[in-house]
Motif scaffolding. Structure first.
Motif, PDB file in Angstrom:
ATOM      1  N   ILE A   1      -0.688  -9.323   5.444  1.00  0.00           N
ATOM      2  CA  ILE A   1      -0.886  -7.919   5.067  1.00  0.00           C
ATOM      3  C   ILE A   1      -1.788  -7.848   3.833  1.00  0.00           C
ATOM      4  N   HIS A   2      -2.778  -6.955   3.893  1.00  0.00           N
ATOM      5  CA  HIS A   2      -3.646  -6.742   2.730  1.00  0.00           C
ATOM      6  C   HIS A   2      -3.729  -5.255   2.382  1.00  0.00           C
ATOM      7  N   ASN A   3      -2.869  -4.458   2.996  1.00  0.00           N
ATOM      8  CA  ASN A   3      -2.927  -3.008   2.839  1.00  0.00           C
ATOM      9  C   ASN A   3      -1.667  -2.523   2.130  1.00  0.00           C
ATOM     10  N   SER A   4      -1.821  -1.716   1.089  1.00  0.00           N
ATOM     11  CA  SER A   4      -0.645  -1.217   0.367  1.00  0.00           C
ATOM     12  C   SER A   4      -0.499   0.295   0.492  1.00  0.00           C
ATOM     13  N   LYS A   5      -1.166   0.889   1.499  1.00  0.00           N
ATOM     14  CA  LYS A   5      -1.041   2.332   1.746  1.00  0.00           C
ATOM     15  C   LYS A   5      -0.210   2.562   3.003  1.00  0.00           C
ATOM     16  N   VAL A   6       0.883   3.275   2.856  1.00  0.00           N
ATOM     17  CA  VAL A   6       1.855   3.469   3.937  1.00  0.00           C
ATOM     18  C   VAL A   6       1.494   4.721   4.739  1.00  0.00           C
ATOM     19  N   PRO A   7       1.544   4.671   6.080  1.00  0.00           N
ATOM     20  CA  PRO A   7       1.203   5.842   6.900  1.00  0.00           C
ATOM     21  C   PRO A   7       2.156   7.009   6.656  1.00  0.00           C
ATOM     22  N   GLU A   8       1.563   8.186   6.489  1.00  0.00           N
ATOM     23  CA  GLU A   8       2.352   9.366   6.108  1.00  0.00           C
ATOM     24  C   GLU A   8       3.309   9.806   7.204  1.00  0.00           C
ATOM     25  N   GLU A   9       2.834   9.845   8.434  1.00  0.00           N
ATOM     26  CA  GLU A   9       3.638  10.399   9.531  1.00  0.00           C
ATOM     27  C   GLU A   9       4.972   9.670   9.691  1.00  0.00           C
TER      28      GLU A   9
ATOM     29  N   TYR B   1      11.098   4.775   0.435  1.00  0.00           N
ATOM     30  CA  TYR B   1      10.786   4.534  -0.981  1.00  0.00           C
ATOM     31  C   TYR B   1      10.915   3.059  -1.372  1.00  0.00           C
ATOM     32  N   TYR B   2      11.643   2.257  -0.589  1.00  0.00           N
ATOM     33  CA  TYR B   2      11.723   0.830  -0.908  1.00  0.00           C
ATOM     34  C   TYR B   2      10.360   0.140  -0.767  1.00  0.00           C
ATOM     35  N   LEU B   3       9.477   0.755  -0.005  1.00  0.00           N
ATOM     36  CA  LEU B   3       8.147   0.185   0.152  1.00  0.00           C
ATOM     37  C   LEU B   3       7.368   0.234  -1.161  1.00  0.00           C
ATOM     38  N   ILE B   4       7.692   1.193  -2.034  1.00  0.00           N
ATOM     39  CA  ILE B   4       6.992   1.276  -3.322  1.00  0.00           C
ATOM     40  C   ILE B   4       7.274   0.025  -4.146  1.00  0.00           C
ATOM     41  N   GLY B   5       8.565  -0.295  -4.316  1.00  0.00           N
ATOM     42  CA  GLY B   5       8.932  -1.462  -5.107  1.00  0.00           C
ATOM     43  C   GLY B   5       8.403  -2.754  -4.518  1.00  0.00           C
ATOM     44  N   ALA B   6       8.488  -2.876  -3.177  1.00  0.00           N
ATOM     45  CA  ALA B   6       8.045  -4.113  -2.521  1.00  0.00           C
ATOM     46  C   ALA B   6       6.535  -4.286  -2.623  1.00  0.00           C
ATOM     47  N   LEU B   7       5.777  -3.221  -2.348  1.00  0.00           N
ATOM     48  CA  LEU B   7       4.317  -3.313  -2.399  1.00  0.00           C
ATOM     49  C   LEU B   7       3.817  -3.506  -3.826  1.00  0.00           C
ATOM     50  N   LEU B   8       4.450  -2.812  -4.782  1.00  0.00           N
ATOM     51  CA  LEU B   8       4.099  -2.992  -6.197  1.00  0.00           C
ATOM     52  C   LEU B   8       4.301  -4.438  -6.625  1.00  0.00           C
ATOM     53  N   SER B   9       5.417  -5.008  -6.182  1.00  0.00           N
ATOM     54  CA  SER B   9       5.755  -6.371  -6.564  1.00  0.00           C
ATOM     55  C   SER B   9       4.743  -7.356  -5.983  1.00  0.00           C
ATOM     56  N   ARG B  10       4.368  -7.144  -4.725  1.00  0.00           N
ATOM     57  CA  ARG B  10       3.466  -8.103  -4.066  1.00  0.00           C
ATOM     58  C   ARG B  10       1.997  -7.876  -4.430  1.00  0.00           C
ATOM     59  N   PHE B  11       1.532  -6.621  -4.359  1.00  0.00           N
ATOM     60  CA  PHE B  11       0.105  -6.337  -4.517  1.00  0.00           C
ATOM     61  C   PHE B  11      -0.271  -5.759  -5.879  1.00  0.00           C
ATOM     62  N   GLY B  12       0.736  -5.328  -6.642  1.00  0.00           N
ATOM     63  CA  GLY B  12       0.433  -4.663  -7.910  1.00  0.00           C
ATOM     64  C   GLY B  12       0.039  -3.218  -7.730  1.00  0.00           C
ATOM     65  N   SER B  13       0.137  -2.718  -6.490  1.00  0.00           N
ATOM     66  CA  SER B  13      -0.175  -1.307  -6.241  1.00  0.00           C
ATOM     67  C   SER B  13       0.529  -0.853  -4.967  1.00  0.00           C
ATOM     68  N   ALA B  14       0.725   0.461  -4.877  1.00  0.00           N
ATOM     69  CA  ALA B  14       1.366   1.038  -3.693  1.00  0.00           C
ATOM     70  C   ALA B  14       0.967   2.501  -3.563  1.00  0.00           C
TER      71      ALA B  14
ATOM     72  N   LYS C   1      -0.161  12.529  -6.188  1.00  0.00           N
ATOM     73  CA  LYS C   1      -1.328  13.364  -5.898  1.00  0.00           C
ATOM     74  C   LYS C   1      -1.710  13.187  -4.433  1.00  0.00           C
ATOM     75  N   GLY C   2      -2.244  14.250  -3.854  1.00  0.00           N
ATOM     76  CA  GLY C   2      -2.687  14.195  -2.467  1.00  0.00           C
ATOM     77  C   GLY C   2      -1.580  13.872  -1.487  1.00  0.00           C
ATOM     78  N   GLY C   3      -0.340  14.255  -1.829  1.00  0.00           N
ATOM     79  CA  GLY C   3       0.778  14.012  -0.929  1.00  0.00           C
ATOM     80  C   GLY C   3       1.276  12.582  -0.927  1.00  0.00           C
ATOM     81  N   TYR C   4       0.863  11.778  -1.899  1.00  0.00           N
ATOM     82  CA  TYR C   4       1.277  10.377  -1.988  1.00  0.00           C
ATOM     83  C   TYR C   4       1.789  10.057  -3.387  1.00  0.00           C
ATOM     84  N   ILE C   5       2.713   9.108  -3.453  1.00  0.00           N
ATOM     85  CA  ILE C   5       3.098   8.510  -4.734  1.00  0.00           C
ATOM     86  C   ILE C   5       2.181   7.306  -4.942  1.00  0.00           C
ATOM     87  N   HIS C   6       1.391   7.347  -6.001  1.00  0.00           N
ATOM     88  CA  HIS C   6       0.470   6.259  -6.315  1.00  0.00           C
ATOM     89  C   HIS C   6       1.061   5.457  -7.469  1.00  0.00           C
TER      90      HIS C   6
END
Length: 431
Positions: free
Chosen positions: A79-87, A96-109, A141-146
């Protein structure tokens, strides 16, 4: 429209086997994002929330392979993508657990705000507080938590939880697993699924101590390797079937449980006159006589779980005397009350307190599930009621209960799935 049709008034006899814990699975599956290798997860419940979270991982680029009905292999190495599909994310609270996991792995979510049941204000401010303390910038912003870690990697620190939050405790654990240095979570939640998440991460190479106490220490590691892990049995599913036996009467052996996790539920049922016999990995629940009143207040574990509040209220509707239920966690957990009243229940609600005057009998009615646990509670009232009940909006129930129709039918309940003609079929029975 698909609904459950239940002919009530029949006591339950037999055995029910409990599935894997929903609340553990929806955190452990996102945790596989932290693992460099294949994770084999066993005892996964067949519920829609799990399907959704697996679909989200696949959308991100994970390789998800079904081994058998309750086992999947997940490989998030590529995986190289840290943006989760909205639908998909907006349909499930646990996104919301994806925020912590992606932040931990990629440094961004980039994750949409969570969905799931509407139980009143469910802010994730404690989650964000933890991420910020560990060096992340968080913006909506833009309907996403960055969320983005300054310098590309989170840094360990001490996080004090203003309130005991299960979700925030688990999310900060995820974020801290690959962070630099030591993270200490104070006033942490202690639920069994928090311990399960910690055990999963440790089995993959994490360094987490104190899960199940109010202080959890996570020493960040460079990487996690693959492995195999089996999810604990579902405490709330077991409690729901215990409540069903209490309301409908009968005797059921509830298998594949950890009795210690059920003690807070067992204690209240025993107070009400239900016999509960603990075994190694099962509980025998028997109710033959009258139910007696009791008072219940929901609290963080090891207190009585908020996720069992509607189900215990369903039982109390048939208990002799006046019971008081106090909701200590959510603001909007009594939306099921109007549905119970359709069946003849006597309930008055004032804020977070419900006063229940037990009645001799409930009568079948048309009901509408308004959330996951309220829907389960309506099944309980329908099983105990005289006559026929119909429950619509069953998609709420299927978010958290695997094969509920089959399991209840197996102990003598008269319950079936009916599809109305507008869906091209007049009727289908559950198998």
């Amino acid at each position: 429209m698909t609904k459950y049709v239940i002919h009530g008034g029949k006591p339950l006899f037999g055995e029910i086997s409990i599935s894997g814990a929903k609340n553990a699975a929806v955190a452990i599956i996102p945790a596989t994002l932290l693992v460099d290798g294949v994770c084999r997860i066993e005892n996964i419940p067949q519920i829609s929330d799990v399907t959704l979270i697996l679909n989200i991982l696949q959308d991100l680029g994970a390789d998800v392979r079904t081994v058998n009905r309750t086992t999947v292999d997940i490989d998030c190495s590529h995986i190289h993508n840290s943006k989760v599909p909205e639908e998909l994310a907006r349909k499930i609270r646990a996104s919301y657990y994806l925020i912590g996991a992606l932040l931990s792995r990629f440094g961004s979510a980039e994750v949409p705000p969570p969905g799931g049941c509407d139980l009143g204000g469910r802010p994730i401010d404690q989650h964000i507080k933890g991420f910020v303390a560990m060096g992340a910038d968080v913006d909506v912003k833009g309907g996403y938590i960055h969320a983005k870690a300054k310098g590309g990697r989170l840094t360990g620190t001490t996080v004090y939880m203003d309130i005991v939050s299960v979700g925030a405790t688990m999310n900060i654990m995820l974020a801290a697993t690959l962070a630099e240095g030591l993270t200490v979570i104070e006033n942490a939640a202690k639920e069994p699924h928090i311990v399960d998440l910690a055990n999963f991460l440790n089995s993959m190479g994490a360094d987490i101590m104190g899960a199940g106490t109010d202080v959890i220490k996570i020493r960040g590691v460079e990487r996690l390797g693959g492995g195999m892990y089996s999810i604990i049995p579902d405490q709330i599913e077991a409690g729901t079937y215990m409540a069903a036996v209490a309301a409908a009467g009968g005797e059921v052996l509830i298998k594949n449980v950890i009795p210690k996790h059920l003690e807070c539920i067992t204690a209240k049922l025993v107070e009400m006159g239900v016999d509960v016999e603990e075994r190694d990995d099962a509980v025998l629940v028997r109710r033959t006589g009258k139910l007696t009143r009791t008072n219940v207040k929901t609290l963080p574990y090891p207190g009585f779980p908020t996720d069992m509040q509607p189900q215990i209220a369903a039982v109390l509707c048939l208990a002799q005397g006046t019971s008081v239920v106090t909701e200590g966690v959510w603001d909007n957990r009594y939306r099921y009350v109007d549905e119970f009243r359709r069946m003849g229940a006597q309930i008055q609600v004032d804020g977070k307190i419900a006063v229940i005057e037990g009645v001799e009998k409930l009568t079948g009615a048309r009901l509408r599930a308004c959330d996951l646990r309220a829907g389960a509670a309506m099944i309980i009232t329908a099983l105990a009621a005289q006559g026929t009940s119909e429950i619509s909006n069953i998609h709420h129930i299927e978010r958290g209960y695997e094969d509920i129709v089959r399991k209840l039918s197996g102990v003598g309940a008269d319950i079936r799935v009916v599809i109305t003609p507008d869906e091209e079929q007049s009727e289908a029975t559950a198998g």
